[in-house]
Enzyme design. Sequence first.
Site, short mmCIF file in Angstrom:
data_model
loop_
_atom_site.label_atom_id
_atom_site.label_comp_id
_atom_site.label_asym_id
_atom_site.label_seq_id
_atom_site.Cartn_x
_atom_site.Cartn_y
_atom_site.Cartn_z
N SER A 242 -8.27 -50.48 11.90
CA SER A 242 -8.08 -49.83 10.59
C SER A 242 -9.29 -48.95 10.29
CB SER A 242 -7.90 -50.88 9.49
OG SER A 242 -8.89 -51.88 9.58
N ASP B 160 -10.79 -55.35 17.47
CA ASP B 160 -9.49 -54.84 17.95
C ASP B 160 -9.68 -54.02 19.22
OD1 ASP B 160 -7.29 -55.63 16.41
OD2 ASP B 160 -7.78 -54.21 14.81
N GLU C 189 1.14 -60.21 10.14
CA GLU C 189 1.06 -59.17 9.12
C GLU C 189 2.44 -58.86 8.54
OE1 GLU C 189 -1.32 -55.80 10.22
OE2 GLU C 189 -0.71 -54.64 8.45
O1 KIV Z 1 -7.12 -53.33 11.88
C1 KIV Z 1 -7.05 -54.17 10.97
O2 KIV Z 1 -7.70 -54.05 9.92
C2 KIV Z 1 -6.15 -55.31 11.15
C3 KIV Z 1 -5.93 -56.20 9.97
C4 KIV Z 1 -5.04 -55.56 8.99
C5 KIV Z 1 -5.45 -57.55 10.37
O3 KIV Z 1 -5.60 -55.49 12.19
#
Ligand code: KIV
Length: 272
Positions: free
Chosen positions: A53, A91, A190
């Site tokens: 994100s 991520d 989610e």
């Molecule tokens: O990238 C992110 O912020 C996420 C969250 C919304 C879990 O994957």
Amino acid sequence: MSVGKSQIKKITTHQLREMKGRSEKIAMLTAYDYSMAKILDGAGIDVLLVGDSASNVMAGHETTLPITLDQMIYHAASVVKGVDRALVVVDIPFGSYQGNSEEALRSAIRIMKEAGAHAVKVEGGEEIKESIERILIAGVPVMGHLGLTPQSIFKFGTYTVRAKEEAEAAKLLHDAKVIEECGCFALVLEKIPAELAKQVAESISIPVIGIGAGPDVDGQVLVMQDMLGITQEFKPRFLRSYADLNSTITDAVERYIQDVKSVDFPNESEKY
Ligand code: KIV
């Protein structure tokens, strides 16, 4: 069940599983830079997610797809430097693990080596099982992510609630089992119906962290800019605002501009 700041000195994947065992909820937020990571860690957050994100809230892209592995490593390395206690999960970005388990492993190893992260997160179930297993064999902890998976937004075509239909709910339950059986240490769900999230959390032994997945899971995660009221345009039903930093910052900057223009700043005591 304990409430408030946990007494645990350093959060590990093992600690998270123990927290689920004693019904202590896990608090997770996103972070992308050193200064904020230091504040969130000092406040007692259990898990910091360097989410892709960052593509939206840091780089201003419309989706999470454009962010690169190098950019994720840059954000993650900054966050790790600000943290004493929280578990830092990063991520793996779109295009760095989906089609090829060898590339998935290479990406995970770069994140661990170059950023000093503690774990990685990937989106998907059965279809990325080989990539998940390959990363786990190398000793890198993996967090799964099911439900609304923003890296697949162009396949879904919309950000609405996922798994409302029986077939998609059944696939999600299956994928959650796959993620547990592979050896992932936790799972993010989610934007799915609360009843389905409850069913998943009860059916697997690893912690389930929800975002728009109701209260009956093992923890919650929000994007830091959203819960602090920095982003203004994003107001889904699941979001609770804990501050209005957009107004606070705007007010401070307006007062600063006024003071500079009127030569009120700097004053006698603020000069050498
Ligand atoms: O990238 C992110 O912020 C996420 C969250 C919304 C879990 O994957």
